[in-house]
Design a protein around this motif. Structure first.
Motif, short mmCIF file in Angstrom:
data_model
loop_
_atom_site.label_atom_id
_atom_site.label_comp_id
_atom_site.label_asym_id
_atom_site.label_seq_id
_atom_site.Cartn_x
_atom_site.Cartn_y
_atom_site.Cartn_z
N GLU A 59 0.83 -1.21 0.00
CA GLU A 59 0.00 0.00 0.00
C GLU A 59 0.86 1.26 0.00
OE1 GLU A 59 -2.60 -0.45 3.35
OE2 GLU A 59 -3.90 -1.86 2.31
N MET A 60 1.98 1.21 0.68
CA MET A 60 2.87 2.38 0.72
C MET A 60 3.47 2.62 -0.67
SD MET A 60 6.22 3.13 3.09
CE MET A 60 6.88 1.53 2.73
N ILE A 66 -1.96 6.65 0.80
CA ILE A 66 -1.97 8.12 0.82
C ILE A 66 -3.31 8.62 1.34
CG2 ILE A 66 -2.04 10.17 -0.67
CD1 ILE A 66 0.03 8.82 -2.44
N ARG A 67 -3.23 9.57 2.24
CA ARG A 67 -4.44 10.26 2.70
C ARG A 67 -4.09 11.72 2.87
NH1 ARG A 67 -7.96 10.95 7.84
NH2 ARG A 67 -9.93 11.43 6.83
N SER A 76 -12.79 8.09 4.64
CA SER A 76 -12.62 8.07 3.18
C SER A 76 -12.07 9.37 2.63
CB SER A 76 -13.96 7.77 2.50
OG SER A 76 -14.42 6.50 2.84
N VAL A 77 -12.32 10.47 3.31
CA VAL A 77 -11.93 11.78 2.78
C VAL A 77 -10.40 11.91 2.77
CG1 VAL A 77 -12.04 14.28 3.15
CG2 VAL A 77 -14.08 12.88 3.46
N GLY A 78 -9.89 12.31 1.61
CA GLY A 78 -8.45 12.47 1.43
C GLY A 78 -7.80 11.26 0.80
N ARG A 79 -8.53 10.17 0.69
CA ARG A 79 -7.99 8.95 0.07
C ARG A 79 -8.30 8.96 -1.43
NH1 ARG A 79 -5.59 6.17 3.75
NH2 ARG A 79 -6.47 5.97 5.82
N LEU A 80 -7.50 8.23 -2.19
CA LEU A 80 -7.76 8.09 -3.61
C LEU A 80 -8.80 6.99 -3.80
CD1 LEU A 80 -4.13 8.34 -5.01
CD2 LEU A 80 -5.84 10.14 -4.79
N CYS A 143 -9.43 11.88 -5.90
CA CYS A 143 -9.33 12.05 -4.45
C CYS A 143 -10.74 12.32 -3.91
CB CYS A 143 -8.41 13.21 -4.12
SG CYS A 143 -8.17 13.46 -2.35
N ILE A 144 -11.09 11.63 -2.83
CA ILE A 144 -12.40 11.82 -2.21
C ILE A 144 -12.36 13.10 -1.38
CG2 ILE A 144 -14.11 10.84 -0.63
CD1 ILE A 144 -12.97 8.04 -1.47
#
Length: 185
Positions: A59-60, A66-67, A76-80, A143-144
């Motif tokens: 994941e890295m 990434i967030r 969820s906000v800030g995640r792709l 990006c959410i």
């Protein structure tokens, strides 16, 4: 788009860039040819043999971890966002299909209430019905930017204003029409 959007780039991206730089430095450090680093490489190899370790490093490296800090507590906000199926009844499509024209997508799981709010930004945002789960505002970069569970619409207007500027109702669609017909899916 609001001029302030350009100012958000440094605030949003620099922490991620710092993590990428730290990751790169760690990889370079692991390549040093000495006995201490050999011991460290063995420990990292052991960690990578575990499911959790493999997931962490995968994941890295892939960027899934990434967030961006967009000022929301919703996980969820800030995640792709990944690609996922959308549709209502017989009309099947995917998120990425709906993003092809460069507009943001609002996945509305509120039976049209979120779409009614977003209709004022319809030149920038396409509204599509959701299939359960949270409602999501997904920027053109995937990006959410906003998410809410159930019928909660708190913060949607502010998120739309932040990313797309002040609202302007389109002459072609009223908020009532947007609520009756939330998208072209």
């Amino acid at each position: 788009m609001p001029e302030s959007l350009l100012d958000s780039y440094t605030e949003e991206r620099h922490p991620i860039a710092a993590r990428v730089l730290a990751n790169t430095r760690a990889q370079v450090a692991l390549m040093r040819p000495d006995v201490m680093t050999d011991a460290l490489r063995e420990i990292v190899a052991d960690l990578m043999s575990l499911d959790e370790g493999t997931r962490y490093f995968g994941e890295m490296i892939s960027g899934v971890r990434i967030r961006y800090d967009l000022g929301s507590d919703h996980p969820s906000v800030g995640r792709l966002s990944g690609n996922f199926a959308l549709g209502d009844g017989d009309a099947e499509t995917t998120l990425f299909d709906q993003m092809e024209d460069g507009r943001a997508v609002l996945v509305d799981a509120t039976d049209g209430a979120a779409s009614a709010i977003a209709a004022r930004w319809d030149i920038f945002v396409r509204c599509v019905p959701g299939r359960g789960g949270p409602s999501l505002l997904i920027r053109p970069d995937a990006c959410i930017a906003w998410a809410a569970d159930g019928e909660d619409l708190a913060g949607l207007d502010a998120a739309l204003t932040r990313w797309f500027g002040p609202a302007g109702i389109s002459e072609s669609r009223s908020p009532d029409e947007a609520k009756r017909n939330p998208g072209t899916v």
